[in-house]
Design an enzyme around this catalytic site. Structure first.
Site, PDB file in Angstrom:
ATOM      1  N   ASN A  23      70.305  56.982  93.660  1.00  0.00           N
ATOM      2  CA  ASN A  23      71.157  56.871  94.859  1.00  0.00           C
ATOM      3  C   ASN A  23      71.642  55.445  95.071  1.00  0.00           C
ATOM      4  O   ASN A  23      70.907  54.494  94.799  1.00  0.00           O
ATOM      5  CB  ASN A  23      70.361  57.213  96.137  1.00  0.00           C
ATOM      6  CG  ASN A  23      69.770  58.602  96.104  1.00  0.00           C
ATOM      7  OD1 ASN A  23      70.323  59.497  95.491  1.00  0.00           O
ATOM      8  ND2 ASN A  23      68.639  58.773  96.772  1.00  0.00           N
ATOM      9  N   ALA A  24      72.847  55.334  95.619  1.00  0.00           N
ATOM     10  CA  ALA A  24      73.288  54.041  96.148  1.00  0.00           C
ATOM     11  C   ALA A  24      72.835  53.993  97.602  1.00  0.00           C
ATOM     12  O   ALA A  24      73.194  54.875  98.393  1.00  0.00           O
ATOM     13  CB  ALA A  24      74.804  53.934  96.052  1.00  0.00           C
ATOM     14  N   GLY A  54      64.979  56.902  90.376  1.00  0.00           N
ATOM     15  CA  GLY A  54      65.486  55.650  89.814  1.00  0.00           C
ATOM     16  C   GLY A  54      64.550  54.501  90.150  1.00  0.00           C
ATOM     17  O   GLY A  54      64.249  53.650  89.301  1.00  0.00           O
ATOM     18  N   LEU A 238      47.726  55.441 102.392  1.00  0.00           N
ATOM     19  CA  LEU A 238      47.270  55.274 103.777  1.00  0.00           C
ATOM     20  C   LEU A 238      47.938  54.077 104.460  1.00  0.00           C
ATOM     21  O   LEU A 238      47.323  53.443 105.315  1.00  0.00           O
ATOM     22  CB  LEU A 238      45.740  55.067 103.801  1.00  0.00           C
ATOM     23  CG  LEU A 238      44.872  56.157 103.160  1.00  0.00           C
ATOM     24  CD1 LEU A 238      43.412  55.712 103.110  1.00  0.00           C
ATOM     25  CD2 LEU A 238      44.993  57.462 103.948  1.00  0.00           C
ATOM     26  N   GLU A 241      46.133  50.700 105.146  1.00  0.00           N
ATOM     27  CA  GLU A 241      44.726  50.906 104.758  1.00  0.00           C
ATOM     28  C   GLU A 241      44.570  51.156 103.267  1.00  0.00           C
ATOM     29  O   GLU A 241      43.475  51.475 102.802  1.00  0.00           O
ATOM     30  CB  GLU A 241      44.122  52.095 105.529  1.00  0.00           C
ATOM     31  CG  GLU A 241      44.078  51.946 107.032  1.00  0.00           C
ATOM     32  CD  GLU A 241      43.111  50.856 107.471  1.00  0.00           C
ATOM     33  OE1 GLU A 241      42.295  50.403 106.652  1.00  0.00           O
ATOM     34  OE2 GLU A 241      43.212  50.441 108.633  1.00  0.00           O
ATOM     35  N   ASP A 269      57.739  54.325  96.005  1.00  0.00           N
ATOM     36  CA  ASP A 269      58.246  54.559  94.649  1.00  0.00           C
ATOM     37  C   ASP A 269      57.683  53.522  93.677  1.00  0.00           C
ATOM     38  O   ASP A 269      57.415  53.836  92.510  1.00  0.00           O
ATOM     39  CB  ASP A 269      59.777  54.503  94.635  1.00  0.00           C
ATOM     40  CG  ASP A 269      60.385  55.519  95.588  1.00  0.00           C
ATOM     41  OD1 ASP A 269      59.767  56.584  95.786  1.00  0.00           O
ATOM     42  OD2 ASP A 269      61.453  55.232  96.154  1.00  0.00           O
ATOM     43  N   ALA A 299      56.656  44.681  96.461  1.00  0.00           N
ATOM     44  CA  ALA A 299      57.986  45.254  96.725  1.00  0.00           C
ATOM     45  C   ALA A 299      58.361  45.163  98.206  1.00  0.00           C
ATOM     46  O   ALA A 299      59.547  45.211  98.555  1.00  0.00           O
ATOM     47  CB  ALA A 299      58.028  46.709  96.271  1.00  0.00           C
TER      48      ALA A 299
HETATM   49  O1  RIB Z   1      61.933  55.964  98.667  1.00  0.00           O
HETATM   50  C1  RIB Z   1      63.044  55.167  98.935  1.00  0.00           C
HETATM   51  C2  RIB Z   1      64.273  55.818  98.417  1.00  0.00           C
HETATM   52  O2  RIB Z   1      64.458  57.026  99.132  1.00  0.00           O
HETATM   53  C3  RIB Z   1      65.548  55.030  98.647  1.00  0.00           C
HETATM   54  O3  RIB Z   1      65.867  54.184  97.571  1.00  0.00           O
HETATM   55  C4  RIB Z   1      66.581  56.088  98.923  1.00  0.00           C
HETATM   56  O4  RIB Z   1      67.525  56.220  97.902  1.00  0.00           O
HETATM   57  C5  RIB Z   1      65.803  57.387  99.111  1.00  0.00           C
HETATM   58  O5  RIB Z   1      65.955  58.205  98.036  1.00  0.00           O
END
Ligand code: RIB
EC number: 2.7.1.15
Length: 323
Positions: A23-24, A54, A238, A241, A269, A299
């Site tokens: 996704n953008a 991605g 969590l 936590e 992610d 991140a």
């Molecule tokens: O988990 C974060 C992601 O969730 C974002 O990058 C957005 O594209 C959604 O898919």
């Protein structure tokens, strides 16, 4: 494991397949998240590379794993942007499908505390189907670990899980965006579930702790409920936590790495991408999760999802300076 989990970064290897979304992310920062019906001022619009799959692919590739991504991009400028960003992270995008129309997009707001809201528009991600997955079989089966999330059509996700599971590939399922209606087949063909604490409670029909003390919950009971539901292995994140790893009859608490959060978009992610990289490198589930806790924390120290991910060297240097 006695040494710092970060020492594992030197041993990342192995091959990962990820099937799913790109996704953008149309992202604006705001002092606080708007209430329903409210208009508030935000900062400049940023268009950032995202999509749960991605992101997971980029996180794993930046750590040094060999990653193939499978999915669909549209015929718009975002398609080239998304593929270029993934290639820059080291992801092999050569098997991605190109379809007519818009690529996947999201609208994201991020507040001063790093919290976000995300609205997802599937676009080309909706064009991932079982036929496409079948066409990718030879390459897909050339990896030791598969990552799946639920931003793609559930039939394609389930077909991929079945194909890879039957070939002896470890299947890691991220139940996100969350549904408590996972198909029986998808549960059967997935080996490990990644889920957050609130969604775990909903999935297993377990009451949330009234005092917010998730660590004080009976994790032996939760592990048994998870097994009965269909997962022998699971990672329950969590928030601040850390996480709990359920590995057969054992449960392990994974500490959170402490940082000042700027933007938590894509941290889950990064966690999942690191789990995939760890498992492909033959680390245990709890060692993979301990490492993931640092990678996900890193991140959160910058804006965006993929845009905030670090290489092994950057992550090691950041935590060395922080201590
Ligand atoms: O988990 C974060 C992601 O969730 C974002 O990058 C957005 O594209 C959604 O898919």
């Amino acid at each position: 494991m006695s040494a710092s989990p970060l020492s594992l970064l030197s041993d990342i290897s192995g091959s990962i397949s990820i099937v799913g979304s790109m996704n953008a992310d149309y992202t604006v920062t705001t002092e606080r998240l708007p209430k329903p019906g409210e208009t508030i001022n935000g900062g400049p619009l940023r268009i950032l590379p995202g999509g749960k799959s991605g992101n997971q692919a980029a996180a794993a590739a930046r750590l040094g794993a060999h990653v193939n991504i499978f999915g669909a991009v549209g015929s718009d400028d975002n398609a080239d942007f998304l593929l270029a960003q993934l290639a820059d992270a080291g992801v092999d995008t050569s098997h991605v499908r190109h379809v007519e129309g818009a690529s996947g997009t999201t609208v994201i707001t991020v507040d001063d505390n790093g919290e976000n809201t995300i609205v997802y528009s599937a676009g080309s991600n909706a064009k991932v189907d079982s036929e496409y997955v079948e066409q990718q079989k030879d390459v897909l089966l050339n990896s030791s670990v598969l990552g799946l999330c639920l931003e793609s059509p559930i039939d394609a996700v389930t077909a991929t899980a079945r194909m890879c599971h039957d070939a002896g590939i470890k299947v890691l399922l991220n139940d996100s965006p969350f549904t408590d209606k996972l198909p029986e087949e998808l549960i059967e063909y997935s080996d490990i579930l990644l889920i957050n604490e609130h969604e775990m409670a909903q999935l297993l029909n377990i009451a949330e702790p009234s005092n917010g003390d998730w660590l004080g919950m009976d994790w032996g009971y939760i592990a048994r409920a998870m097994h009965e539901f269909g997962f022998k292995e699971a990672l329950v994140t969590l928030g601040g936590e850390g996480a709990m790893a359920i590995d057969g009859d054992q449960t392990y608490h994974i500490n959170a790495a402490k940082i000042d959060a700027v933007d938590t978009t894509g941290c889950g992610d990064a966690f999942m991408g690191t789990l995939l990289a760890g498992l492909a490198s033959k680390f245990t589930l709890s060692d993979s999760a301990s490492l993931a806790s640092y990678v996900a924390a890193y991140a959160a120290t910058n804006y965006g999802a993929q845009a905030s991910y670090g290489s092994s060297e950057q992550i090691k240097a950041f935590f060395a300076d922080a201590n």
